[in-house]
Design an enzyme around this catalytic site. Structure first.
Site, PDB file in Angstrom:
ATOM      1  N   TYR A 114      -1.738  -0.984  10.400  1.00 57.30           N
ATOM      2  CA  TYR A 114      -1.737  -1.234   8.960  1.00 57.30           C
ATOM      3  C   TYR A 114      -0.466  -0.690   8.315  1.00 57.30           C
ATOM      4  O   TYR A 114       0.209  -1.382   7.541  1.00 57.30           O
ATOM      5  CB  TYR A 114      -2.969  -0.592   8.328  1.00 57.30           C
ATOM      6  CG  TYR A 114      -3.152  -0.909   6.859  1.00 57.30           C
ATOM      7  CD1 TYR A 114      -3.770  -2.094   6.459  1.00 57.30           C
ATOM      8  CD2 TYR A 114      -2.729  -0.016   5.868  1.00 57.30           C
ATOM      9  CE1 TYR A 114      -3.952  -2.384   5.114  1.00 57.30           C
ATOM     10  CE2 TYR A 114      -2.902  -0.302   4.535  1.00 57.30           C
ATOM     11  CZ  TYR A 114      -3.518  -1.482   4.159  1.00 57.30           C
ATOM     12  OH  TYR A 114      -3.691  -1.767   2.828  1.00 57.30           O
ATOM     13  N   SER A 116       0.852  -1.193   0.000  1.00 55.65           N
ATOM     14  CA  SER A 116       0.000   0.000   0.000  1.00 55.65           C
ATOM     15  C   SER A 116       0.886   1.240   0.000  1.00 55.65           C
ATOM     16  O   SER A 116       2.033   1.190   0.453  1.00 55.65           O
ATOM     17  CB  SER A 116      -0.878   0.002   1.263  1.00 55.65           C
ATOM     18  OG  SER A 116      -1.499   1.268   1.460  1.00 55.65           O
TER      19      SER A 116
END
Length: 247
Positions: A151, A137
């Site tokens: 995350y 990401s």
């Protein structure tokens, strides 16, 4: 020489988290490019059943071993592994207790490693060929103002995991790369993109002036898992419309 360089014909692929928005899109793209595809997940619908559906909890090592056996019994071999399974729990850092933090890290890193290790030992290393693609990401490189502490940590770790595994398994002719998209609309994040203030703020930071599409991610996955990328390994491809280039 170049006519079929992006083809995945006669390739066998496994996509973890293949029922999710990005995993399923990659599965469809691979299939259209000629690959035979298996997907893991917990809840399959009729649309998923065009692929080999394997009900597997990849947090459980015994289920990963069974997954490997199912692949062997159905495909005989495996050429491509795409690690798409992942999660986030939206909480501010000060409220992120160890249970929640470990929950995210266990799926995003530990389970990914165990799948990769077992598939690598059973298929890629003996065959001296394999393509491994991890779903990272843009949040592996840049932070945000709230709710992403675990995350971001997991995706930053994933980038380094990708680079290190590429170094260790290059001798087996195994390519290991990652794709790192910015926000792409899926069922999980639709509520955020449906907030006009959030979406407009995001787009204002993207030079190409739009959010990503699932097809943007799938096309990049096809490239990195094809023979066109045979000399590319240990790389993180940011699919972000230029977001990470913008100050």
């Amino acid at each position: 020489m170049y006519q079929n360089i992006f083809s995945l014909k006669n390739k066998f692929a496994l996509i973890t988290g293949g029922t999710g928005g990005l995993g399923f899109e990659i599965a469809q793209a691979f299939s259209e490019m000629g690959a035979t595809v298996a997907i893991t997940g917990r809840n399959f619908n009729d649309e998923h059943k065009k692929f080999l559906c394997i009900n597997a909890n990849i947090l459980n090592e015994d289920e990963i071993l069974n997954l490997s056996e199912v692949i062997k019994n159905n495909f005989g071999t495996l050429n491509i592994l795409v690690n798409c399974a992942g999660k986030n729990i939206l909480k501010p850092a000060e409220d992120y207790d160890s249970e929640n933090f470990n929950d995210v890290m266990n799926l995003n890193i530990n389970a990914l490693h165990n799948v990769t290790r077992i598939i690598g030992k059973n298929f890629f290393i003996p065959n001296e060929y394999g393509k491994i693609l991890n779903l990272s990401s843009v949040k592996s490189l840049i932070g945000t103002d709230k709710n992403y502490i675990a995350y971001c940590a997991s995706k930053g770790a994933l980038n380094m995991y990708t680079r290190q595994l590429a170094c260790e398994w290059g001798k087996y002719n195994i390519n290991v790369n990652a794709i790192a998209p910015t926000f792409v609309r899926t069922n999980i994040n639709a509520f955020q993109l449906d907030d006009p203030e959030f979406k407009n703020k995001l787009i204002s930071r993207i030079p190409l002036n739009r959010i990503g599409q699932k097809s943007d991610v799938a096309c990049s996955a096809v490239f990195l898992c094809s023979d066109a990328a045979s000399f590319i390994t240990g790389q993180i491809l940011f699919i972000d419309g230029g977001l990470t280039a913008m100050q």
